[in-house]
Every structure is written in structure tokens, then in C-alpha cells.
Design a protein around this motif. Structure first.
Motif, PDB file in Angstrom:
ATOM      1  N   ASP A  73       8.331  15.588  28.027  1.00 17.92           N
ATOM      2  CA  ASP A  73       9.256  16.606  27.520  1.00 17.92           C
ATOM      3  C   ASP A  73       9.755  17.419  28.729  1.00 17.92           C
ATOM      4  N   GLY A  74      11.053  17.655  28.809  1.00 18.50           N
ATOM      5  CA  GLY A  74      11.562  18.401  29.966  1.00 18.50           C
ATOM      6  C   GLY A  74      13.075  18.447  29.969  1.00 18.50           C
ATOM      7  N   TYR A  75      13.651  18.282  31.186  1.00 15.69           N
ATOM      8  CA  TYR A  75      15.103  18.364  31.335  1.00 15.69           C
ATOM      9  C   TYR A  75      15.596  17.160  32.125  1.00 15.69           C
ATOM     10  N   ALA A  76      16.633  16.490  31.590  1.00 14.17           N
ATOM     11  CA  ALA A  76      17.229  15.355  32.292  1.00 14.17           C
ATOM     12  C   ALA A  76      18.296  15.896  33.228  1.00 14.17           C
ATOM     13  N   VAL A  77      18.156  15.573  34.522  1.00 17.08           N
ATOM     14  CA  VAL A  77      19.057  16.142  35.536  1.00 17.08           C
ATOM     15  C   VAL A  77      19.648  15.038  36.400  1.00 17.08           C
ATOM     16  N   ARG A  78      20.660  15.427  37.228  1.00 18.00           N
ATOM     17  CA  ARG A  78      21.201  14.503  38.228  1.00 18.00           C
ATOM     18  C   ARG A  78      20.458  14.789  39.527  1.00 18.00           C
ATOM     19  N   SER A  79      19.915  13.732  40.147  1.00 13.57           N
ATOM     20  CA  SER A  79      19.101  13.965  41.353  1.00 13.57           C
ATOM     21  C   SER A  79      19.947  14.582  42.470  1.00 13.57           C
ATOM     22  N   GLN A  80      21.292  14.311  42.445  1.00 16.81           N
ATOM     23  CA  GLN A  80      22.157  14.889  43.486  1.00 16.81           C
ATOM     24  C   GLN A  80      22.145  16.412  43.432  1.00 16.81           C
ATOM     25  N   ASP A  81      21.893  16.969  42.235  1.00 21.34           N
ATOM     26  CA  ASP A  81      21.920  18.424  42.081  1.00 21.34           C
ATOM     27  C   ASP A  81      20.653  19.101  42.603  1.00 21.34           C
ATOM     28  N   LEU A  82      19.560  18.315  42.697  1.00 21.82           N
ATOM     29  CA  LEU A  82      18.299  18.919  43.123  1.00 21.82           C
ATOM     30  C   LEU A  82      18.388  19.273  44.600  1.00 21.82           C
ATOM     31  N   SER A  83      17.717  20.343  44.961  1.00 17.01           N
ATOM     32  CA  SER A  83      17.770  20.764  46.360  1.00 17.01           C
ATOM     33  C   SER A  83      16.369  20.653  46.951  1.00 17.01           C
ATOM     34  N   PRO A  84      16.282  20.097  48.178  1.00 16.51           N
ATOM     35  CA  PRO A  84      14.961  19.958  48.788  1.00 16.51           C
ATOM     36  C   PRO A  84      14.412  21.293  49.282  1.00 16.51           C
ATOM     37  N   ASP A  85      15.278  22.279  49.485  1.00 14.50           N
ATOM     38  CA  ASP A  85      14.767  23.509  50.113  1.00 14.50           C
ATOM     39  C   ASP A  85      15.179  24.794  49.393  1.00 14.50           C
ATOM     40  N   GLY A  86      15.426  24.691  48.110  1.00 15.95           N
ATOM     41  CA  GLY A  86      15.724  25.937  47.415  1.00 15.95           C
ATOM     42  C   GLY A  86      15.840  25.727  45.927  1.00 15.95           C
ATOM     43  N   GLU A  87      15.863  26.846  45.202  1.00 17.87           N
ATOM     44  CA  GLU A  87      15.951  26.778  43.757  1.00 17.87           C
ATOM     45  C   GLU A  87      17.391  26.498  43.351  1.00 17.87           C
ATOM     46  N   VAL A 106      26.047  13.829  31.559  1.00 22.61           N
ATOM     47  CA  VAL A 106      25.646  15.011  32.302  1.00 22.61           C
ATOM     48  C   VAL A 106      26.461  15.070  33.594  1.00 22.61           C
ATOM     49  N   GLY A 107      27.168  16.155  33.754  1.00 22.61           N
ATOM     50  CA  GLY A 107      28.004  16.305  34.947  1.00 22.61           C
ATOM     51  C   GLY A 107      27.336  17.167  36.006  1.00 22.61           C
ATOM     52  N   ALA A 108      28.059  17.398  37.104  1.00 23.78           N
ATOM     53  CA  ALA A 108      27.523  18.218  38.200  1.00 23.78           C
ATOM     54  C   ALA A 108      27.166  19.609  37.685  1.00 23.78           C
ATOM     55  N   GLY A 109      25.982  20.092  38.079  1.00 27.74           N
ATOM     56  CA  GLY A 109      25.548  21.423  37.677  1.00 27.74           C
ATOM     57  C   GLY A 109      25.052  21.501  36.248  1.00 27.74           C
ATOM     58  N   GLN A 110      24.954  20.349  35.604  1.00 32.90           N
ATOM     59  CA  GLN A 110      24.516  20.352  34.196  1.00 32.90           C
ATOM     60  C   GLN A 110      23.187  19.616  34.030  1.00 32.90           C
ATOM     61  N   CYS A 111      22.562  19.860  32.880  1.00 34.13           N
ATOM     62  CA  CYS A 111      21.373  19.076  32.498  1.00 34.13           C
ATOM     63  C   CYS A 111      21.280  19.113  30.975  1.00 34.13           C
ATOM     64  N   ILE A 112      20.369  18.341  30.427  1.00 34.96           N
ATOM     65  CA  ILE A 112      20.090  18.478  28.988  1.00 34.96           C
ATOM     66  C   ILE A 112      18.584  18.602  28.787  1.00 34.96           C
ATOM     67  N   ARG A 113      18.242  19.208  27.675  1.00 34.96           N
ATOM     68  CA  ARG A 113      16.830  19.245  27.279  1.00 34.96           C
ATOM     69  C   ARG A 113      16.518  17.853  26.743  1.00 34.96           C
ATOM     70  N   ILE A 114      15.338  17.319  27.075  1.00 37.86           N
ATOM     71  CA  ILE A 114      15.018  15.950  26.641  1.00 37.86           C
ATOM     72  C   ILE A 114      13.561  15.844  26.211  1.00 37.86           C
ATOM     73  N   MET A 115      13.331  15.053  25.146  1.00 36.70           N
ATOM     74  CA  MET A 115      11.967  14.874  24.628  1.00 36.70           C
ATOM     75  C   MET A 115      11.424  13.507  25.057  1.00 36.70           C
ATOM     76  N   THR A 116      10.111  13.375  24.992  1.00 37.59           N
ATOM     77  CA  THR A 116       9.464  12.109  25.343  1.00 37.59           C
ATOM     78  C   THR A 116      10.024  10.978  24.491  1.00 37.59           C
ATOM     79  N   GLY A 117      10.438   9.895  25.127  1.00 42.57           N
ATOM     80  CA  GLY A 117      10.955   8.727  24.397  1.00 42.57           C
ATOM     81  C   GLY A 117      12.451   8.788  24.157  1.00 42.57           C
ATOM     82  N   ALA A 118      13.075   9.945  24.444  1.00 45.30           N
ATOM     83  CA  ALA A 118      14.519  10.063  24.192  1.00 45.30           C
ATOM     84  C   ALA A 118      15.302   9.374  25.307  1.00 45.30           C
ATOM     85  N   LYS A 119      16.466   8.838  24.921  1.00 46.02           N
ATOM     86  CA  LYS A 119      17.323   8.092  25.865  1.00 46.02           C
ATOM     87  C   LYS A 119      17.851   9.039  26.958  1.00 46.02           C
ATOM     88  N   ILE A 120      17.824   8.546  28.193  1.00 48.97           N
ATOM     89  CA  ILE A 120      18.401   9.307  29.308  1.00 48.97           C
ATOM     90  C   ILE A 120      19.929   9.208  29.204  1.00 48.97           C
TER      91      ILE A 120
END
Ligand code: AMP
Ligand code: MG
Length: 424
Positions: A73-87, A106-120
Motif C-alpha cells: 500500500d502506498g503511492y505510485a510515482v514516476r522515478s524521474q520525479d524522485l530526488s536523490p538529495d532532497g524532499e 501519471v504525469g510529471a509532478g503527479q502520483c496516485i494512491r495505490i493499494m496492494t495488488g492494484a495495477k500500476i
């Protein structure tokens, strides 16, 4: 005489063939050489296939899982949006539940809430678990330390399209049923059940339900044999008790061989009785009489009567079970169509009892495998080891298998143990 029976006779003419001193492995190998598995196949619903032997390849018509999905359970994100050195802060634009797909990308700067087993959803390639996220209204804040592709289950990671997941000859277990169900397959081809006819021989035997006269005993072998065959998934034909009368025995043997794939009898193969059964079986088929270098279970007859396999087990109740487990079980598994019939693994554990053992024969003493106070596994022998003491089998959960060369065993010695559970 059938071809197999001819070669049975030929093999018994080999130089190193000694029917009066057959080692356990040699007898096993001998039997193995004369087994032809059943060929008949039937189609059954998945549940009914439990414990049956698969007669087809099971090939997956689909990928399992069918799509990339979240392992947490968590948030589906684009790895390009993640930052190695900041929030970073991402806008939550929807939710994907298991079975209810998020209809969008999911576009740039976006994410969705996602449950276990749910489609990415399209666009996203990584899941950040909810414990690593701070929710702020419509947005979430995500820190560092995340890896592209984390917490995902990939489409096809369990099974690929066209993958052969099970082969003919597999004994279907609960896990296999689940695996087959996960592919959406509802019906399967399995080998037909092996038909096994059995009867007890002996003038002293009475069936349960009738009173005993002096010198008579209840027939217990038919019940242990029934139990072992039923657990193996055979179709059983219980032919009752047959008196030690040549005419009655002849009728019973002929009848059994005509009905069944395998005929099993108990009694009548020990010294004193063997000659009489031997003459009869020499006429009806091709049967070899062995003295196996083992205890219990020395006498054993094996061969063919007509088209049926024949096992003449000794009469003593413990000998019946031991010879069944050591010789008949594996043979039946092969006849049922199972491939890869291997001996069950044995364990080496310290024996806390002193055991009497004469070198020159394999012994199958009845044991109880137990855990001592510190949690270590040990074995002790059950009481009296007489081949007529059936209670020793009932109390035991394992055989202590003592090899031919072994002599007496002193307490603390490592011995080989074969568990009965799983044996059948
Ligand atoms: P046999 O091999 O026929 O000489 O039998 C050996 C011993 O096993 C004798 O003591 C028999 O009474 C006993 N026995 C034979 N068949 C059975 C049976 N079906 N149930 C219980 N004991 C049996
Ligand atoms: Mg007898």
C-alpha cells in the motif's frame, strides 16, 4: 505368457539372482524394471484433480500477474520525479485499488494512491510505501532513499504466456491446484485411477463383525492395506478373506487379475505355505518368490498374473505394512503414471535407545521421532519389535532404518530415520 512375464523369467536366470537372499535395493530395482504405467486418461474438474496424476502439459494461456502491480500500500510515482538529495512534493490525482483500475496516466509532478495488488498506471514505475510519505491535503511529501522499480510485482514474474508450468506425471498437490487456478484453467486430463484388488489368505482369519472361535484371529491386514491404498488414491477392490484352499485361491486369483491392474494378497508366502501358493501361481502366471534380507518382511512374492501386477505380502501385520511401504508404494506410484518417483528423504538423528540388530539384513525398526527439552530431534524405539505387534506401527511415527552391515546400536548413535507421514 506375456512378454513381461517372459523377461521376468529371463531376469531370474541371471547369474547374480538369488531368490533366497535378495537385498532390499535389488528387489526394488527388479520390480521397477517390470512396471508399465496406466495409459487411460480422464478429464476432471480442478478440485477433483487433487491427489491425481497429471496426464497433460499445463501451459499458461496468460501472464501471471497479468499486469505490473503494487506489492504494497502506498503511492505510485514516476522515478524521474524522485530526488536523490532532497524532499519532493507530488500531487495525488487518484487512487488505484486491487480490481478497480485508475483510469488515467501519471504525469510529471503527479502520483496516485495505490493499494496492494492494484495495477500500476501508465507513467508510474515505482511505489513508495505509505509509511515513507507525509500526506498534506491533496499532495504528498516524499524524502530520499527510493529506488526505481521498488515495491512492484512485474507482469509475468510468476508465469509467462506459453510457459509449461506442470508436466505429465506430476502428483497434484494443493499448491498445484492453486497454480492451475491462477491460470484460469478449470478442467484437466489426469490418468485414470489404478485399480487394486486385495484379499487376505488364512484359515484362521475372521472378518470383523463375526465372533472368533478358538484359534481364530481377526483379519487386520485388509484394513491396513485398504488404508494405504486409499491414501495413495487407488480404486480399491476388497475381496475379503480367502481360505487356504487351492480351488478357492485359484478362483480368487483369477477373478482379481481379471478385474484389477494390481493384485495384493497377504499371507501364504512364508515357509510352509509358499510351496502350495507357488504351485498355484506357477500355473496362473509368472511369480517369483523371494526371501528378502530384511526384517520384518522376509518373504515376498512378486510377478504377474495375466495382465495384472502381483504382490504377495507376508501375513504378519507389521511385515505387511513394511513391505508395502518399501516395495509396493513406489511400484504403485510408477503404475499410476507418476514420474520422478524417488525414495523419500531420510533424516539422521541420534537414537536414545539401545537397539539389537544382527548384521546381514536391513531392519525397519519402529521409532518415535521427538523433540528433546532443548528442541533437538531424537528418536526412540517403540517397545516390542515382533512382526506381529501391530501396536508398534500404530505408536510409531517413523522407521529407524538400519542398513545391512549395521550391528547393535548404542544409545546416542546417529541413525537413519524415515518418516511415515508423507510415506502415505
Ligand atoms: P502366514 O504368512 O500366512 O504364514 O501368516 C503369518 C502370520 O500372520 C500368522 O500368525 C497369521 O495368523 C498372521 N496373519 C496372516 N494374515 C493375517 C491377517 N490378514 N490379519 C492378521 N494377521 C494375519
Ligand atoms: Mg497363512
Amino acid at each position: 505368457m506375456t512378454d513381461e512375464a517372459k523377461s521376468l523369467r529371463a531376469l531370474s536366470c541371471a547369474d547374480d539372482y538369488d531368490p533366497n537372499s535378495m537385498s532390499v535395493p535389488k528387489a526394488r530395482a527388479f520390480i521397477r524394471a517390470f512396471l508399465t504405467p496406466v495409459e487411460g486418461v480422464e478429464r476432471v474438474a480442478l478440485r477433483a484433480a487433487l491427489g491425481r496424476v497429471l496426464a497433460q502439459d499445463v501451459v499458461s494461456p496468460m501472464m501471471v500477474p497479468a499486469h505490473d502491480n503494487s506489492a504494497m500500500d502506498g503511492y505510485a510515482v514516476r522515478s524521474q520525479d524522485l530526488s536523490p538529495d532532497g524532499e519532493i512534493t507530488l500531487k495525488v490525482i487518484g487512487t488505484s485499488f486491487a480490481g478497480v483500475v485508475f483510469d488515467g496516466a501519471v504525469g510529471a509532478g503527479q502520483c496516485i494512491r495505490i493499494m496492494t495488488g492494484a495495477k500500476i498506471p501508465d507513467g508510474a514505475d515505482t511505489v513508495v510505501i505509505q509509511e515513507h510519505v507525509q500526506a498534506q491535503g491533496e499532495s504528498v511529501r516524499i524524502g530520499t532513499g527510493h529506488r526505481k522499480g521498488q515495491n512492484l510485482r512485474r507482469a509475468g514474474e510468476d508465469v509467462e504466456i506459453g510457459q509449461t508450468v506442470l508436466r505429465p506425471g506430476t502428483w497434484l498437490r494443493p499448491a498445484d491446484l492453486g497454480l492451475i487456478a491462477s491460470l484460469g484453467i478449470a478442467e484437466l486430463a489426469v490418468y485414470r485411477r489404478l485399480r487394486v484388488a486385495f484379499f487376505s489368505t488364512g484359515d484362521e482369519l475372521r472378518s470383523i463383525g463375526s465372533p472368533l472361535a478358538e484359534g481364530q484371529i481377526y483379519d487386520s491386514n485388509r484394513y491396513t492395506i485398504y488404508g494405504m491404498l486409499t491414501r495413495l488414491g487407488c480404486e480399491v477392490i476388497d475381496m475379503g478373506v480367502v481360505r487356504d484352499d487351492p480351488a478357492l485361491l485359484e478362483t480368487a486369483f483369477k477373478h482379481a487379475a481379471a478385474m484389477a491392474d494390481v493384485v495384493i494378497t497377504s499371507g501364504g508366502v512364508s515357509v510352509g505355505e509358499a510351496d502350495f501358493t507357488k504351485d498355484l501361481l506357477d500355473r496362473l502366471g509368472e511369480v517369483l518368490f523371494w526371501k528378502i534380507a530384511m526384517k520384518p518382511g522376509r518373504p515376498l512374492a512378486y510377478g504377474k498374473i495375466g495382465g495384472a501386477q502381483f504382490f504377495g505380502l507376508p501375513g504378519n501385520p507389521v511385515s505387511v505394512m513394511v513391505t508395502f511401504y518399501e516395495f509396493v508404494r513406489d511400484a504403485l506410484l510408477v503404475l499410476m503414471g507418476r514420474t520422478n518417483v524417488e525414495p523419500l528423504p531420510t533424516l539422521q538423528v541420534p537414537c536414545v535407545s539401545a537397539l539389537k540388530k544382527a548384521p546381514g539384513r536391513t531392519e525397519f525398526q519402529r521409532g518415535v521421532l521427538f523433540q528433546d527439552e532443548s528442541g533437538g530431534w531424537k528418536v526412540r524405539v517403540t517397545g516390542d519389535q515382533g512382526s506381529g505387534i501391530l501396536r508398534s506401527m500404530s505408536e510409531a511415527n517413523c522407521f529407524i532404518v538400519l542398513p545391512e552391515s549395521q550391528g547393535n546400536v548404542t544409545p546416542g548413535t546417529l541413525v537413519e530415520v524415515q518418516l511415515m507421514e508423507g510415506l502415505i
